[in-house]
Design an enzyme around this catalytic site. Structure first.
Site, short mmCIF file in Angstrom:
data_model
loop_
_atom_site.label_atom_id
_atom_site.label_comp_id
_atom_site.label_asym_id
_atom_site.label_seq_id
_atom_site.Cartn_x
_atom_site.Cartn_y
_atom_site.Cartn_z
N THR A 5 -34.16 -54.59 -64.39
CA THR A 5 -32.73 -54.47 -64.12
C THR A 5 -32.55 -53.83 -62.74
O THR A 5 -33.51 -53.71 -61.98
CB THR A 5 -32.04 -53.64 -65.22
OG1 THR A 5 -32.67 -52.37 -65.29
CG2 THR A 5 -32.10 -54.34 -66.57
N VAL B 126 -30.27 -50.75 -61.72
CA VAL B 126 -30.12 -49.31 -61.57
C VAL B 126 -31.39 -48.60 -62.04
O VAL B 126 -31.82 -47.61 -61.43
CB VAL B 126 -28.88 -48.79 -62.35
CG1 VAL B 126 -28.78 -47.27 -62.27
CG2 VAL B 126 -27.60 -49.44 -61.82
N CYS B 127 -31.98 -49.09 -63.11
CA CYS B 127 -33.14 -48.43 -63.73
C CYS B 127 -34.28 -48.12 -62.76
O CYS B 127 -34.81 -47.00 -62.77
CB CYS B 127 -33.64 -49.24 -64.91
SG CYS B 127 -32.39 -49.49 -66.20
N PRO B 128 -34.69 -49.08 -61.89
CA PRO B 128 -35.82 -48.75 -61.02
C PRO B 128 -35.50 -47.62 -60.04
O PRO B 128 -36.39 -46.85 -59.67
CB PRO B 128 -36.14 -50.05 -60.30
CG PRO B 128 -34.93 -50.89 -60.44
CD PRO B 128 -34.26 -50.47 -61.71
N ILE C 266 -36.23 -44.47 -62.06
CA ILE C 266 -37.66 -44.30 -62.34
C ILE C 266 -38.39 -43.84 -61.07
O ILE C 266 -39.19 -42.90 -61.12
CB ILE C 266 -38.26 -45.61 -62.88
CG1 ILE C 266 -37.63 -45.94 -64.24
CG2 ILE C 266 -39.78 -45.52 -62.97
CD1 ILE C 266 -37.89 -47.36 -64.72
#
EC number: 1.11.1.26
Length: 181
Positions: free
Chosen positions: A48, A50-52, A55
């Site tokens: 997806t 935003v997730c990276p 992380i």
């Protein structure tokens, strides 16, 4: 939803770490503390947008968390193989060298109370857990707004002082010392 003062569920779950080999049934036991704090953060879904960013942001602070005796643990409702594929597809994610819980049955997300009922993915939730496996801090964002990993580190610093910390307090600053009347 579990909150401050609740115990982190002592579940053993599939985990994926690194990019050198396919997942082979590795697990993580969340009941084990080894005398360390835990920073457990969930993102909704691999592959997806935003997730990276989150992380990579948390991964860049892994050493800072380790300096504070805190273990960084990421999680989503994806499988270990999806985690592996995503890490292999992105050099920045490949460098985010900490365990990624593969909670594809949503067992932990459900126990924590952070599962979006419509999307059946976890909210962007962060839990700071003390060495006794007691939750000391929780933040939860909706699916479309990323977090500030630096703020998680600031809150961990404040919690570890065991003192009264004022608004916007940062490590090294004075804590509050009320005078008894």
């Amino acid at each position: 939803m579990l909150t401050v003062g609740d115990k982190l569920p002592a579940l053993t779950l599939p985990v994926q770490q690194g990019t050198s080999a396919l997942p082979a049934g590795e697990t993580i036991d969340l009941g084990q503390t080894n005398g360390k704090w835990k920073i457990l953060f969930y993102w909704p879904k691999d592959f997806t947008f935003v997730c990276p960013t989150e992380i990579v942001g948390y991964g860049s602070l892994k050493g800072d968390f380790a300096d504070r005796d805190a273990e960084l643990i990421g999680a989503s409702t994806d499988t270990a193989h999806v985690h592996f594929a995503w890490r292999r597809s992105d050099p920045e994610l490949a460098q985010a060298d900490f365990p990624w819980v593969a909670d594809n049955g949503a067992k932990l997300a459900e126990a924590l109370g952070i599962l979006d009922k419509d999307e059946h993915v976890a909210y962007r939730a962060t839990f700071i857990v003390d060495p006794d496996n007691v939750i000391q801090h929780v933040t939860v964002n909706g699916l479309n707004v990323g977090r500030n990993p630096q703020e998680t580190l600031r809150v961990l610093d404040a919690l570890q002082t065991d003192e009264l910390c004022p608004c916007n307090w940062s490590k090294g600053e004075e804590t509050l010392h009320p005078i008894a009347a």
